[in-house]
Design an enzyme around this catalytic site. Sequence first.
Site, PDB file in Angstrom:
ATOM      1  CD  GLU A   1       9.059   3.463  -2.587  1.00  0.00           C
ATOM      2  OE1 GLU A   1       9.266   4.622  -2.966  1.00  0.00           O
ATOM      3  OE2 GLU A   1       9.256   2.457  -3.299  1.00  0.00           O
TER       4      GLU A   1
ATOM      5  CG  ASP B   1       9.337  11.855  -5.458  1.00  0.00           C
ATOM      6  OD1 ASP B   1       9.792  11.863  -4.286  1.00  0.00           O
ATOM      7  OD2 ASP B   1      10.063  11.889  -6.472  1.00  0.00           O
TER       8      ASP B   1
ATOM      9  CB  THR C   1      11.505   5.086 -10.756  1.00  0.00           C
ATOM     10  OG1 THR C   1      10.398   4.202 -10.573  1.00  0.00           O
ATOM     11  CG2 THR C   1      12.414   5.023  -9.551  1.00  0.00           C
TER      12      THR C   1
HETATM   13  N1  SAM Z   1      13.056  11.955  -7.574  1.00  0.00           N
HETATM   14  C1  SAM Z   1      13.106  10.671  -8.258  1.00  0.00           C
HETATM   15  C2  SAM Z   1      12.818  10.847  -9.725  1.00  0.00           C
HETATM   16  O1  SAM Z   1      12.382  11.924 -10.128  1.00  0.00           O
HETATM   17  O2  SAM Z   1      13.063   9.885 -10.480  1.00  0.00           O
HETATM   18  C3  SAM Z   1      12.144   9.701  -7.617  1.00  0.00           C
HETATM   19  C4  SAM Z   1      12.636   9.290  -6.272  1.00  0.00           C
HETATM   20  S1  SAM Z   1      11.719   8.101  -5.372  1.00  0.00           S
HETATM   21  C5  SAM Z   1      13.033   7.221  -4.669  1.00  0.00           C
HETATM   22  C6  SAM Z   1      11.047   7.032  -6.617  1.00  0.00           C
HETATM   23  C7  SAM Z   1      10.323   5.886  -5.973  1.00  0.00           C
HETATM   24  O3  SAM Z   1       9.247   5.451  -6.788  1.00  0.00           O
HETATM   25  C8  SAM Z   1      11.220   4.644  -5.782  1.00  0.00           C
HETATM   26  O4  SAM Z   1      11.495   4.472  -4.426  1.00  0.00           O
HETATM   27  C9  SAM Z   1      10.407   3.500  -6.362  1.00  0.00           C
HETATM   28  O5  SAM Z   1      10.470   2.312  -5.611  1.00  0.00           O
HETATM   29  C10 SAM Z   1       9.009   4.101  -6.368  1.00  0.00           C
HETATM   30  N2  SAM Z   1       8.070   3.448  -7.288  1.00  0.00           N
HETATM   31  C11 SAM Z   1       8.308   3.012  -8.555  1.00  0.00           C
HETATM   32  N3  SAM Z   1       7.200   2.441  -9.070  1.00  0.00           N
HETATM   33  C12 SAM Z   1       6.228   2.528  -8.109  1.00  0.00           C
HETATM   34  C13 SAM Z   1       4.868   2.123  -8.044  1.00  0.00           C
HETATM   35  N4  SAM Z   1       4.272   1.492  -9.074  1.00  0.00           N
HETATM   36  N5  SAM Z   1       4.176   2.384  -6.915  1.00  0.00           N
HETATM   37  C14 SAM Z   1       4.772   3.016  -5.854  1.00  0.00           C
HETATM   38  N6  SAM Z   1       6.073   3.413  -5.846  1.00  0.00           N
HETATM   39  C15 SAM Z   1       6.782   3.175  -6.976  1.00  0.00           C
END
Ligand code: SAM
Length: 286
Positions: A109, A158, A160
Site C-alpha cells: 500500500e 485493490d 484506486t
Molecule cells: N476498493 C477501492 C476501489 O475499488 O477503488 C480501492 C480501495 S484501497 C483504499 C485503494 C488503495 O490503493 C489506496 O489506499 C491507495 O493509496 C492505493 N494505491 C494507489 N496507487 C497505488 C500504488 N501505485 N501502489 C500501491 N498502492 C496504491
Amino acid sequence: MGAFFLAAEFHTNYSGTAFKVERVLYQEKSDYQDILVFETKDHGKVLMLGGAVMLTERDEFCYHEMLVHPVAQVVENLKKVLVIGGGDGGTVKRLLAYSDEIEKIDVVEIDDKVVEVCKRFFPELASSFNDRRVNIVAQDGMNYIATTSEKYDLIICDTTDPVGPAEVLYSRTFYEAIKKALNEGGIAVSQSESPFYHAETLGDLWHNAIKPVFSNAKLYLAFVPTYCNGLWSFAVMSESIDVEAAPLKRREKLTDCRYYNEEVHRAAFKLPEFVKKIVKDMPVYY
Ligand code: SAM
C-alpha cells in the site's frame, strides 16, 4: 430543511453520486491524495480518496466479497497472497476466512496514512492488518512487483482509479510483472472500473495491458451501489484455471457472506451485450 453539506463523487465531468454529510470525521492531504472520512445516514461511515468513494460501511461487503471469494474458492494452493493497494483492510478481512491455509499476506500500500486512518475509523476492516500473517509494505505497487523475487498463489489488485498514484498499475508492464510473480497455478484479479461510465478505461486496461499478457483472462461483474451507480467490473487472470467454471474448493469458508455464493459466482461472468462489446473490441473513445 436547513443548510447541509454534500460530498460528491463525479463519475464523469457532468454526473455523479452525492452523500449528505452528517459529520466530517477526518480530512487531510497525505503525500499521495486527499483523504476524507465522513458520517452519513444511509451508508454509515464513508472513505473517499482523491474525491472517489473507496468504501462505505453499508456496501463494502459487495465489493470485497466479490474481489476475494471467486478466486480464493478455486485457486489450487492458497498459501501466499499479495494485495496491491487494499489499505482499508476490507480485502484482507475476507482473505482471513482462509487463514487455516494462508501462511502470508503481503499488502503493498503506497500510502501508510490510509492504513492509519482506516485503523482508526474502520477497525472492523483494518483490524485485519493485526493478524500475524499480514505484512504491510509501504511502497508503490509497480516498484514492488517489478523488483520482488517473491512468488504468490494469489495476487489481488485493490487499487484506486487510474489517476494519480495508481495510474502505473493499469499498464502492460505491471501485468507482465504480475504474471512473473505468480506461482504455477496462480491467479490474479483486479478491480477494473465501471463498464458503463469508464468503458474506454476498461477497454484500454483489457486490450492493452491484460489480454496481451494473460491468455486466460475473464471479466466478471458485481453490484456495488456506491461505485458509479452500481455496476462494477473485475478482471481475473490465470494461465491454468477457468475461474468461471472451476469447482469451488472451500465452501465451508463462506459462512459470513452477504453477497457471494456459487450461483452468483457463475452468474457474475455472464456479461450484458455492451460489456461483451468492450472486451471484444477496443471501445471508440467518446
Ligand atoms: N476498493 C477501492 C476501489 O475499488 O477503488 C480501492 C480501495 S484501497 C483504499 C485503494 C488503495 O490503493 C489506496 O489506499 C491507495 O493509496 C492505493 N494505491 C494507489 N496507487 C497505488 C500504488 N501505485 N501502489 C500501491 N498502492 C496504491
